[in-house]
Design a protein around this motif. Structure first.
Motif, PDB file in Angstrom:
ATOM      1  N   UNK A   1      78.860  66.270 -42.717  1.00  0.00           N
ATOM      2  CA  UNK A   1      79.017  65.028 -43.476  1.00  0.00           C
ATOM      3  C   UNK A   1      77.748  64.602 -44.185  1.00  0.00           C
ATOM      4  N   UNK A   2      76.651  65.368 -44.007  1.00  0.00           N
ATOM      5  CA  UNK A   2      75.341  65.071 -44.604  1.00  0.00           C
ATOM      6  C   UNK A   2      74.725  63.773 -44.076  1.00  0.00           C
ATOM      7  N   UNK A   3      75.251  63.247 -42.959  1.00  0.00           N
ATOM      8  CA  UNK A   3      74.680  62.036 -42.372  1.00  0.00           C
ATOM      9  C   UNK A   3      73.275  62.303 -41.844  1.00  0.00           C
ATOM     10  N   UNK A   4      72.989  63.542 -41.475  1.00  0.00           N
ATOM     11  CA  UNK A   4      71.655  63.871 -40.945  1.00  0.00           C
ATOM     12  C   UNK A   4      70.561  63.675 -41.986  1.00  0.00           C
ATOM     13  N   UNK A   5      70.920  63.592 -43.264  1.00  0.00           N
ATOM     14  CA  UNK A   5      69.925  63.452 -44.323  1.00  0.00           C
ATOM     15  C   UNK A   5      69.659  61.993 -44.725  1.00  0.00           C
ATOM     16  N   UNK A   6      70.374  61.041 -44.124  1.00  0.00           N
ATOM     17  CA  UNK A   6      70.189  59.636 -44.473  1.00  0.00           C
ATOM     18  C   UNK A   6      68.756  59.142 -44.257  1.00  0.00           C
ATOM     19  N   UNK A   7      68.038  59.578 -43.202  1.00  0.00           N
ATOM     20  CA  UNK A   7      66.653  59.120 -43.038  1.00  0.00           C
ATOM     21  C   UNK A   7      65.725  59.512 -44.182  1.00  0.00           C
ATOM     22  N   UNK A   8      66.161  60.427 -45.049  1.00  0.00           N
ATOM     23  CA  UNK A   8      65.306  60.827 -46.159  1.00  0.00           C
ATOM     24  C   UNK A   8      65.128  59.699 -47.181  1.00  0.00           C
ATOM     25  N   UNK A   9      65.963  58.654 -47.096  1.00  0.00           N
ATOM     26  CA  UNK A   9      65.732  57.488 -47.951  1.00  0.00           C
ATOM     27  C   UNK A   9      64.375  56.858 -47.635  1.00  0.00           C
ATOM     28  N   UNK A  10      63.919  57.046 -46.403  1.00  0.00           N
ATOM     29  CA  UNK A  10      62.573  56.567 -46.039  1.00  0.00           C
ATOM     30  C   UNK A  10      61.526  57.335 -46.826  1.00  0.00           C
ATOM     31  N   UNK A  11      61.721  58.641 -46.963  1.00  0.00           N
ATOM     32  CA  UNK A  11      60.807  59.450 -47.779  1.00  0.00           C
ATOM     33  C   UNK A  11      60.813  58.998 -49.234  1.00  0.00           C
ATOM     34  N   UNK A  12      61.989  58.568 -49.714  1.00  0.00           N
ATOM     35  CA  UNK A  12      62.085  58.078 -51.093  1.00  0.00           C
ATOM     36  C   UNK A  12      61.270  56.809 -51.254  1.00  0.00           C
ATOM     37  N   UNK A  13      61.400  55.873 -50.304  1.00  0.00           N
ATOM     38  CA  UNK A  13      60.676  54.612 -50.390  1.00  0.00           C
ATOM     39  C   UNK A  13      59.175  54.812 -50.210  1.00  0.00           C
ATOM     40  N   UNK A  14      58.784  55.887 -49.567  1.00  0.00           N
ATOM     41  CA  UNK A  14      57.357  56.197 -49.409  1.00  0.00           C
ATOM     42  C   UNK A  14      56.797  56.948 -50.616  1.00  0.00           C
ATOM     43  N   UNK A  15      57.639  57.256 -51.576  1.00  0.00           N
ATOM     44  CA  UNK A  15      57.190  57.931 -52.789  1.00  0.00           C
ATOM     45  C   UNK A  15      57.005  59.420 -52.637  1.00  0.00           C
ATOM     46  N   UNK A  16      57.530  60.002 -51.551  1.00  0.00           N
ATOM     47  CA  UNK A  16      57.372  61.438 -51.309  1.00  0.00           C
ATOM     48  C   UNK A  16      58.537  62.246 -51.871  1.00  0.00           C
ATOM     49  N   UNK A  17      59.693  61.591 -52.007  1.00  0.00           N
ATOM     50  CA  UNK A  17      60.880  62.264 -52.529  1.00  0.00           C
ATOM     51  C   UNK A  17      61.556  61.364 -53.550  1.00  0.00           C
TER      52      UNK A  17
END
Length: 502
Positions: free
Chosen positions: A402-418
């Motif tokens: 379900x790709x739920x495991x990738x939801x924490x990557x929004x934190x990487x987005x807010x940190x400017x890394x992704x």
């Protein structure tokens, strides 16, 4: 005029110093013209069906908009019956508007984005026509009704067109509704185009072979346009695809003129590959049509717009999916020992390392068990993928599907890394094995989703390394905000249908 120039054929090019260096025939004197009674019929049942569906969608939209407008604005002095007869009287505007936007020519709507743009323009011009006629008819057309009708029609026609596109693509994938073509120019470029069309029938072509192979004299007979035309008709081909680098200029001019005169579809490939058509502008330069390639723009207002887009959408999506994330975190904690989050070093923009956050879907010592399962790898090259990886936990398999495991990557987005959209974030071990050209992927921030995901991710095919690399390079070279929005919209069905996820 020099004596050498006087002895040349009238249709031959010369160099600036008057020498006949190449003797290239640009305007041949021979051509085979079709008998008007021998021209094939242009009637196409499928296009007619789409046209009828379009007009039904327009009529349905106008009817619904009229009823809805009467419900929300019962005080309108112009009654619904008047609007009904106005729409009926102006209905011929719509087929004209749709046709003028080339919505029934596949070459103009090859991409869904191009089709959407032309649909919007057709609706705009259609309503302009209705408005103009209403003035002459002295009917005061409600602006609210026009706005309602426009958006209702946009949705209804959009859905209808989406269904039609899906049906066309499915039919082509099953070998139906394909145009029979012959390749002209038997070289590497032609072989590359043929391989692409053979692998993906949804493009709408069935390659029958090479025109040169159908001629007794091979390449030499291409100059005999009569023989070439007869060979094309004998092969039951409706068109040709000419590899520009495969034949000489004079030969291509002569062949194109004859084939187009005889209603044979002609398409000319180029050496350009993986460059978005939006970046190409064809303009005349003397006697030659030249293709100008717009430069890549990653800086300036576009970069700020993308960063703002990432921060705003990342914040909204993180908050919106927080309940799902919390439930998944509890599930991971209760079903397997170890931390909830999994952190792994990835390579970001300009080769900088960062830690990507994901929900843990494997056993705690998965990295230590890697050597024990390396022989099960189903991917090629530096990639490592196992469809039924024994290290994945029971709940981890669901989270990956379900790709739920990738939801924490929004934190990487807010940190400017992704970014929300970008190339797949690569492991350091993968980067070490990249071909030099793939280093260009590091010019932008990696993304949570990207072209590699909406195209089915990685499926174990022999060419998957090149495919995912080329998709990412295409994104890097041709990025626009519209591209990001399109990928995000395509990600939704990709996740729901679980395309390539395991």
């Amino acid at each position: 005029m020099t004596e050498a120039a006087q002895q040349m054929p009238p249709n031959t090019s010369t160099s600036s110093n008057g020498r006949n260096d190449r003797n290239v025939v640009l305007h041949p004197t021979t051509a085979v013209f079709a008998d008007p009674t021998d021209r094939p019929s242009r009637f196409n049942a499928r296009k007619t069906a789409v046209f009828i569906a379009d007009m039904n969608a327009v009529a349905f939209s106008l009817l619904i908009a009229n009823v809805f407008h009467q419900w929300v604005n019962p005080q309108d002095p112009v009654g619904p019956s008047t609007y009904f007869w106005l729409f009926a009287a102006t209905f011929p505007v719509w087929p004209i508007s749709f046709t003028r936007q080339f919505l029934y020519r596949s070459r103009h709507i090859a991409r869904s984005a191009d089709e959407a743009e032309r649909v919007v323009k057709a609706l705009f011009y259609g309503f302009m026509g209705v408005f103009a006629i209403s003035i002459f008819a002295q009917v005061i057309l409600s602006r609210a009704l026009v706005v309602i009708a426009f958006f209702v029609m946009l949705i209804v026609v959009g859905i209808e067109r989406g269904i039609a596109r899906y049906m066309f693509k499915r039919a082509r994938s099953n070998g139906q509704n394909l145009r029979n073509v012959l390749m002209v120019g038997k070289n590497t470029e032609a072989a590359f185009v043929r391989d692409m069309l053979d692998r993906d029938a949804s493009h709408g072509y069935r390659v029958l072979g090479y025109l040169e192979d159908e001629l007794d004299g091979g390449v030499a007979d291409l100059n005999n346009t009569g023989k070439a035309l007869d060979a094309i008709k004998a092969a039951n081909a409706g068109g040709v695809i000419i590899a520009a680098t495969g034949i000489e200029v004079g030969t291509s001019n002569q062949l194109i003129r004859t084939l187009t005169e005889n209603d044979i579809h002609v398409e000319l490939s180029s050496t350009l590959c993986d460059i978005a058509s939006d970046r190409l502008t064809i303009r005349p330069l003397g006697r030659f049509p030249m293709v100008y390639i717009e430069p890549v723009e990653r800086n300036g207002w576009r970069a700020y717009a993308k960063q703002t887009f990432d921060y705003v959408l990342g914040t909204v999506l993180l908050i919106a999916t927080l309940p799902i994330l919390l439930v998944a975190m509890v599930g991971v904690k209760l079903t397997s020992p170890g931390p909830v989050f999994f952190k792994q070093v990835r390579i970001g923009r300009d080769g900088n390392e960062f830690e990507v956050y994901k929900l843990r879907t494997m056993v705690v010592d998965a990295e230590k068990q890697l050597e024990n399962v390396r022989h099960l790898n189903e991917a090629k090259g530096p990639l490592f993928k196992i469809k039924d990886d024994p290290r994945i936990t029971r709940i981890g398999r669901l989270l990956r599907k379900t790709s739920i495991d990738e939801l924490p990557q929004f934190i990487n987005v807010l940190r400017g890394e992704m970014s929300i959209v970008g190339p797949r974030p690569a492991l350091p071990s993968e980067v070490e094995q990249w071909r030099p050209v793939l280093q260009n992927r590091l010019r932008v921030r990696p993304g949570i989703t990207g072209m590699w995901q909406v195209n089915g991710r990685l499926d174990g095919a022999d060419n998957e390394v090149d495919d995912y690399g080329q998709l990412d390079l295409y994104y890097v070279d041709n990025w626009t905000l519209v591209t990001d929005l399109t990928i995000i919209l395509r990600t939704i069905p990709a996740v729901i249908l679980q395309k390539g996820s395991y």
